[in-house]
Design a protein around this motif. Structure first.
Motif, PDB file in Angstrom:
ATOM      1  N   ASP A  34       1.246  -5.787  -9.661  1.00 31.07           N
ATOM      2  CA  ASP A  34       0.066  -4.971  -9.828  1.00 31.07           C
ATOM      3  C   ASP A  34       0.692  -3.525  -9.593  1.00 31.07           C
ATOM      4  O   ASP A  34      -0.005  -2.430 -10.053  1.00 31.07           O
ATOM      5  CB  ASP A  34      -1.085  -5.215  -8.590  1.00 31.07           C
ATOM      6  CG  ASP A  34      -1.962  -6.302  -9.067  1.00 31.07           C
ATOM      7  OD1 ASP A  34      -1.867  -6.776 -10.243  1.00 31.07           O
ATOM      8  OD2 ASP A  34      -2.764  -6.814  -7.956  1.00 31.07           O
ATOM      9  N   ASN A  35       1.755  -3.319  -8.831  1.00 29.15           N
ATOM     10  CA  ASN A  35       2.118  -2.100  -8.596  1.00 29.15           C
ATOM     11  C   ASN A  35       3.326  -1.817  -9.777  1.00 29.15           C
ATOM     12  O   ASN A  35       3.825  -0.709  -9.385  1.00 29.15           O
ATOM     13  CB  ASN A  35       2.853  -1.946  -7.232  1.00 29.15           C
ATOM     14  CG  ASN A  35       1.778  -1.942  -6.180  1.00 29.15           C
ATOM     15  OD1 ASN A  35       0.993  -0.858  -5.988  1.00 29.15           O
ATOM     16  ND2 ASN A  35       1.163  -3.374  -5.508  1.00 29.15           N
ATOM     17  N   LYS A  36       3.041  -2.445 -10.617  1.00 25.98           N
ATOM     18  CA  LYS A  36       4.248  -2.276 -11.698  1.00 25.98           C
ATOM     19  C   LYS A  36       5.979  -2.178 -11.150  1.00 25.98           C
ATOM     20  O   LYS A  36       6.726  -1.451 -11.771  1.00 25.98           O
ATOM     21  CB  LYS A  36       4.045  -0.836 -12.593  1.00 25.98           C
ATOM     22  CG  LYS A  36       2.470  -0.917 -12.858  1.00 25.98           C
ATOM     23  CD  LYS A  36       2.335  -0.239 -14.317  1.00 25.98           C
ATOM     24  CE  LYS A  36       0.771  -0.422 -14.837  1.00 25.98           C
ATOM     25  NZ  LYS A  36      -0.002  -1.361 -14.365  1.00 25.98           N
ATOM     26  N   GLU A  80       0.808  -1.144   0.103  1.00 24.69           N
ATOM     27  CA  GLU A  80      -0.022   0.092  -0.038  1.00 24.69           C
ATOM     28  C   GLU A  80       0.889   1.182   0.067  1.00 24.69           C
ATOM     29  O   GLU A  80       1.443   1.560   1.042  1.00 24.69           O
ATOM     30  CB  GLU A  80      -0.809  -0.065   1.193  1.00 24.69           C
ATOM     31  CG  GLU A  80      -2.095  -0.897   0.995  1.00 24.69           C
ATOM     32  CD  GLU A  80      -3.344  -0.921   2.253  1.00 24.69           C
ATOM     33  OE1 GLU A  80      -2.897   0.052   3.189  1.00 24.69           O
ATOM     34  OE2 GLU A  80      -4.001  -1.568   2.086  1.00 24.69           O
ATOM     35  N   TYR A  92      13.580   0.312  -7.228  1.00 30.52           N
ATOM     36  CA  TYR A  92      12.772  -0.003  -5.790  1.00 30.52           C
ATOM     37  C   TYR A  92      13.520  -0.913  -4.785  1.00 30.52           C
ATOM     38  O   TYR A  92      13.337  -1.375  -4.078  1.00 30.52           O
ATOM     39  CB  TYR A  92      11.559  -0.722  -6.264  1.00 30.52           C
ATOM     40  CG  TYR A  92      10.390  -0.176  -6.808  1.00 30.52           C
ATOM     41  CD1 TYR A  92       9.680   0.589  -6.172  1.00 30.52           C
ATOM     42  CD2 TYR A  92      10.511   0.129  -8.450  1.00 30.52           C
ATOM     43  CE1 TYR A  92       8.667   1.491  -6.778  1.00 30.52           C
ATOM     44  CE2 TYR A  92       9.493   0.847  -9.011  1.00 30.52           C
ATOM     45  CZ  TYR A  92       8.538   1.733  -8.388  1.00 30.52           C
ATOM     46  OH  TYR A  92       7.653   2.334  -8.757  1.00 30.52           O
ATOM     47  N   GLU A 143       1.669  -8.594  -6.213  1.00 33.76           N
ATOM     48  CA  GLU A 143       1.580  -7.271  -5.666  1.00 33.76           C
ATOM     49  C   GLU A 143       2.612  -6.355  -6.350  1.00 33.76           C
ATOM     50  O   GLU A 143       2.583  -5.428  -6.899  1.00 33.76           O
ATOM     51  CB  GLU A 143       1.912  -7.176  -4.134  1.00 33.76           C
ATOM     52  CG  GLU A 143       0.994  -7.697  -3.360  1.00 33.76           C
ATOM     53  CD  GLU A 143      -0.368  -6.688  -3.320  1.00 33.76           C
ATOM     54  OE1 GLU A 143      -0.307  -5.481  -3.117  1.00 33.76           O
ATOM     55  OE2 GLU A 143      -1.427  -7.205  -3.601  1.00 33.76           O
TER      56      GLU A 143
END
Ligand code: FES
Length: 592
Positions: free
Chosen positions: A441-443, A410, A455, A438
């Motif tokens: 989905d968060n690329k 999140e 990241y 995840e």
């Protein structure tokens, strides 16, 4: 001078003598320190991590693969490639492998009184009746309208009863197993059975009341063979090296089973002489190793197993002791890689009797799968690799307390849920599926699985959690590649099986997911990463430990042998490693 190591584990210190010819892993194992060793001590899983606090040990070539410069300087080493030449002080992390969440069962078996394997009958008998007959077994058979044979034990009890008790009784109790009388008494008799699932990681055992089918108690423990590797191939290699190793592997599992049986009986206050029958399901290698059968031929093409028949033995033959009289059945395998655990799953789901087509899928180191209905069944097994069991994942662990089982990203935060809400130790299979989903989905990863470097932290890991004292738990590019291999193999296997069965996704009514991982899996995330086909989303049915449930069903039903023989006869096997379609689909499915 003798070589010693001081071992620090949490707040305890223990001094052990080191045998310099053996690795530190072997020395620790010999002294009852259990380290995770999925590769069986070959230096290829990176799990047997220890830290040298005092003393010099030159890093091995494998150490340099698994540890950063900084970690090597801090003293991290793989215990299996560590051979201290001086006295050392070593820190060992808490043993993860002793508290696995093991899926036993609580499924009530529907039983038909007509088909029970064990029956207890009351037969009226007294002095007057005896005056009219010249032998007692014909009288019993006629009264019950059954053609029964008699064990020597039961004949001895009848003889004793005729001599001493006949003047004071008016009925006797007859216990039969299939068509044989196995016990006779003037008092009501009980009967118990035990069903066992020998998993590569865990043993799950249920104690059953044979008269009612009720589960009295469950017991579970770790398969002690895992110290020689988490996958069957590593264990086969160890057992095949030498006859002594084969005997050791057989002894390890048979002793663990005997100990578990005794514990289960004593915690349930049941006399072991009342145990009449035991059924055992497990993959082909587990069953062969239990019986002390060399399994080398399973590890190489053409992957030949010894038998596909139900093995029917005495307790003494399996456990080499005359402790109990129970009869033992080992459930049959379809092939070297579709074992008795899967046959048992087919039996318990009853998929071979249904009009509709269903799929049974068990995801472990191998993904075993079966498709079919009452007309025919088709099976396959794919070497998925151990990613979903936490092995080959840098911070991977099995389904133990403290394993991260669910993850949500999140914003800048990563929210985790651990098994039993314990502090995080590592990531188990369901957590591995979640994190990849995840990241997608968060690329943070792209469709090729490339992990965006912006990241990553200085250790080239995507940061998941920070364990206050020592370990940052993260996810690496290599971890993602392991997941890609595993999920591509499973999905390609399902696709080839459906194609070979000449049906389509629409024709499939249910997909049963068995085993611990399948039962806990988050379906949305599994579909998102391409582990399961999206077309079957609404048809997924988790069924728990179907191997154990099938073993219980077999235990209770006297017709079970015929049923299992039928399943073996009607189940075809496709060898995926030789299938070009599988290879093409496997490559295609590597993408997300
Ligand atoms: S790397 Fe040591 S047991 Fe696997």
């Amino acid at each position: 001078m003798s070589l010693e190591a001081k071992i620090i584990l949490e707040d305890n210190e223990t001094i052990i003598q080191l045998n310099p010819g053996e690795s530190l892993l072997k020395n620790l194992t010999n002294n009852n320190f259990k380290l995770e060793s999925p590769c069986g001590g070959k230096g290829s899983c990176g799990k047997c991590k220890i830290r040298i606090l005092q003393g010099q040990v030159i890093p091995s070539s494998q150490d340099k693969i698994y540890f950063s410069e900084d970690e090597l300087i801090k003293g991290y080493r793989l215990a299996c490639t560590c051979y201290p030449e001086e006295c050392v002080i070593i820190e060992v992390e808490k043993n993860f492998s002793c508290n696995y969440e093991i899926i036993t069962t609580n499924k009530i078996q529907k039983i038909s009184k007509d088909n029970l394997r064990v029956n207890i009958y009351e037969v009226k008998i007294n002095e007057e009746i005896l005056e009219e007959i010249n032998n007692i077994t014909s009288y019993i058979n006629k009264t019950l309208q059954l053609q029964l044979n008699y064990s020597l034990d039961s004949l001895e009890k009848l003889a004793f009863l005729l001599k001493d008790d006949i003047t004071i009784i008016d009925k006797i109790y007859i216990k039969t197993m299939e068509a044989k009388v196995i016990d006779v008494s003037t008092k009501p008799i009980d009967s118990y059975g035990i069903a066992i699932d020998i998993g590569t990681t865990t043993l799950a055992i249920s104690l059953i009341d044979m008269k009612t089918g009720n589960i009295i108690n469950n017991y579970s423990s770790i398969n002690p063979q895992q110290k020689y590797g988490y996958d069957v191939i590593t264990r086969i290699q160890y057992a095949s090296e030498d006859e002594k190793n084969l005997k050791e592997m057989s002894k390890l599992i048979s002793s663990a089973l005997e100990e578990s049986i005794n514990k289960l009986l004593s915690m349930s206050n049941i006399d072991k002489l009342l145990l009449d029958c035991i059924t055992i399901a497990g993959n082909t290698t587990m069953i062969q190793l239990l019986l002390g059968l060399d399994s080398f031929s399973i590890s190489l093409a053409p992957f030949t197993m010894i038998t596909n028949q139900i093995i029917d033995l005495s307790y003494a033959e399996v456990f080499k002791t005359h402790n109990l009289k129970a009869k033992i059945f080992l459930l049959p395998s379809v092939s070297a890689y579709v074992g008795g655990d899967i046959t048992s799953g087919i039996y318990t789901t009853d998929m071979g009797h249904k009009d509709f087509i269903s799929i049974l899928l068990d995801i472990g180191t191998n993904g075993e799968m079966v498709i079919g209905n009452k007309d025919k069944l088709m099976s396959a097994s794919t070497a998925a690799g151990p990613a979903f069991e936490g092995a080959k994942i840098k911070y991977g662990v099995g389904g133990v307390k403290g394993a991260i089982e669910a993850i949500k990203i999140e914003g800048n935060k990563v929210l985790v849920k651990t098994i039993a809400n314990e502090p995080p130790l590592g990531i188990c299979g369901t957590g591995v599926v979640d994190i990849v989903s995840e990241l997608l989905d968060n690329k943070i990863i792209d469709e090729t699985g490339y992990l965006n470097e912006e990241y990553l932290n200085e250790d080239k890991e995507y940061f998941i959690t920070n364990k206050e004292d020592k370990t940052n738990i993260g996810f690496t590019q290599k971890d993602i590649r392991e997941v890609q291999l595993a999920k591509a193999a499973i999905l390609a296997g399902i696709e080839v099986l459906i194609q070979s069965y000449q049906c389509s996704y629409e024709d499939i009514d249910k997909i049963y997911l068995s085993g611990g991982f399948g039962t806990k899996l988050h379906f949305e995330q599994a579909i998102n990463i391409g582990l399961l086909p999206k077309e079957l989303k609404e048809k997924i049915v988790p069924i728990g430990n179907s191997s154990l449930d099938g073993a219980i069903k077999f235990l209770l039903n006297k017709d079970a042998s015929n049923e299992l023989e039928n399943i073996i006869r009607k189940t075809d096997y496709i060898e995926l490693s030789l299938n070009q379609d599988f290879n093409n689909k496997f490559i295609d499915n590597m993408y997300f």
